[in-house]
Design a protein around this motif. Structure first.
Motif, PDB file in Angstrom:
ATOM      1  N   GLU A  59     -89.515  34.563  -0.217  1.00 53.89           N
ATOM      2  CA  GLU A  59     -89.600  33.495  -1.223  1.00 53.89           C
ATOM      3  C   GLU A  59     -88.650  33.764  -2.384  1.00 53.89           C
ATOM      4  OE1 GLU A  59     -92.175  35.138   0.026  1.00 53.89           O
ATOM      5  OE2 GLU A  59     -93.005  33.590   1.338  1.00 53.89           O
ATOM      6  N   ARG A  62     -84.968  33.169  -1.300  1.00 54.95           N
ATOM      7  CA  ARG A  62     -84.627  31.743  -1.283  1.00 54.95           C
ATOM      8  C   ARG A  62     -84.450  31.208  -2.698  1.00 54.95           C
ATOM      9  NH1 ARG A  62     -88.693  31.363   2.856  1.00 54.95           N
ATOM     10  NH2 ARG A  62     -90.144  30.432   1.354  1.00 54.95           N
ATOM     11  N   ALA A  66     -81.027  29.351  -3.944  1.00 51.54           N
ATOM     12  CA  ALA A  66     -81.072  27.889  -4.037  1.00 51.54           C
ATOM     13  C   ALA A  66     -80.385  27.419  -5.313  1.00 51.54           C
ATOM     14  CB  ALA A  66     -82.517  27.405  -4.009  1.00 51.54           C
ATOM     15  N   ALA A 101     -85.182  24.981   1.185  1.00 52.99           N
ATOM     16  CA  ALA A 101     -85.002  25.301  -0.237  1.00 52.99           C
ATOM     17  C   ALA A 101     -83.693  24.758  -0.794  1.00 52.99           C
ATOM     18  CB  ALA A 101     -85.060  26.814  -0.438  1.00 52.99           C
ATOM     19  N   ALA A 174     -87.604  25.728  -4.303  1.00 50.88           N
ATOM     20  CA  ALA A 174     -87.606  27.192  -4.187  1.00 50.88           C
ATOM     21  C   ALA A 174     -88.148  27.794  -5.470  1.00 50.88           C
ATOM     22  CB  ALA A 174     -86.187  27.690  -3.922  1.00 50.88           C
TER      23      ALA A 174
END
Length: 319
Positions: A59, A62, A66, A101, A174
């Motif tokens: 997470e 990303r 992004a 994302a 994201a």
């Protein structure tokens, strides 16, 4: 422990009913020395990288990528690929997550190229077996391949060659919320990484070292120079062609690289072989077929293969 490996391996071979100067004796000494050496190196670095990786969840990765502009984002993505614990097995879920994302396609490829090719296992073994100059040169050239290949794919605007169901997925924001992770949690993450990574790759290590021991003990000196030497211009492309269909990882292939070099193979040729095995493996290509159309996969393989060929020739020229 590390300093005692050589005398201990020699003593063990002397204790066996095998002549030390025989082919079998040389192979056994190579195996008994390299196995604990590689495992010690790997355990130490995987523990340290496990702590580092606790800062870089999927997470968070990303979220960092992004919304970034291409170029800068390609460099960031390739750099994150080195320190994040993702391999080709994670290709599809990572690819989907990056697309959702809003991470540009070329940036995503920079990450996916760097993550398996320039990972902590490969770098640790290269530093430990070949020295810091070779390790740093491999790091620099591997990152260069990931950055430039991703940038080229991004410039080609090939989003139309994503599978329809991937391209039509709703975009996700994201976000990353920091978790309350303390030092003891990160140490536990390092220990868990050792259990997972070393526990997963040790069979490859044993297999690779066993093959390397056979090459070391039984292949005549300078034999490999006849078709993998610096003067054989077609050796680098042949090494890449042979390496792509194979399935192993850095832990399994680097001991073989070490043995090939000892028998006269050129460094650039064997590293091109290694990079094609771990960076362009057939299993990863098959997995990516679930989310990419054939033309995009062919472009990915072609661009990265050209980069690996250049690395092979550069290594042979410089070293």
């Amino acid at each position: 422990m590390y300093q005692s490996l050589s005398p201990v391996s020699e003593a063990l071979v002397e204790a066996l009913p095998v002549a030390r100067d025989s082919h079998l004796g040389a192979a056994l000494q190579f195996f008994l020395y390299d196995t604990p050496k590689v495992l010690l190196l790997l355990t130490g670095i995987v523990f340290a990288m496990g702590m580092v990786n606790s800062y870089f969840t999927a997470e968070r990765t990303r979220a960092l990528l992004a919304g970034r502009r291409e170029g800068v984002a390609n460099v960031m993505a390739a750099s994150l690929g080195v320190v994040t614990p993702f391999c080709s097995c994670s290709a599809v879920p990572l690819f989907i997550g990056f697309v959702q994302a809003g991470v540009p396609l070329g940036v995503t490829f920079s990450f996916l190229i760097a993550a398996p090719m320039v990972n902590e296992v490969a770098l640790t073994l290269l530093f430990g077996l070949f020295g810091w100059k070779t390790g740093l040169l491999y790091l620099g050239l591997g990152l260069t391949i990931a950055v430039i290949a991703g940038w080229i794919i991004g410039r080609l605007k090939m989003e139309a060659y994503l599978e329809d169901w991937v391209r039509d997925m709703p975009k996700a924001t994201a976000q990353f919320e920091a978790e309350g992770v303390n030092l003891s949690d990160r140490i536990a993450a390092g220990i868990q990484s050792v259990r997972e990574i070393v526990g997963k790759v040790w069979p490859y290590i044993l297999a690779g070292i066993a093959i390397g021991a056979g090459i070391h003990g039984y292949v005549p000196q300078d034999f490999m120079a006849s078709f993998m030497g610096k003067d054989v211009w077609w050796a680098v492309p042949l090494a890449v062609i042979i390496g792509v269909p194979m399935y192993t990882n850095a832990a399994g292939i680097i001991p073989i690289v070490q043995a090939l070099l000892a028998k006269g193979a050129a460094l650039g040729t064997v590293l091109a072989f290694m990079m094609s095995v771990i960076g362009l493996s057939l299993p990863e290509t098959v997995i990516l077929r679930k989310v990419l159309k054939i033309r995009l996969i062919a472009t990915f393989v072609g661009v990265v293969a050209i980069g690996i060929l250049l690395v092979g020739y550069v290594f042979n020229w410089l070293l």
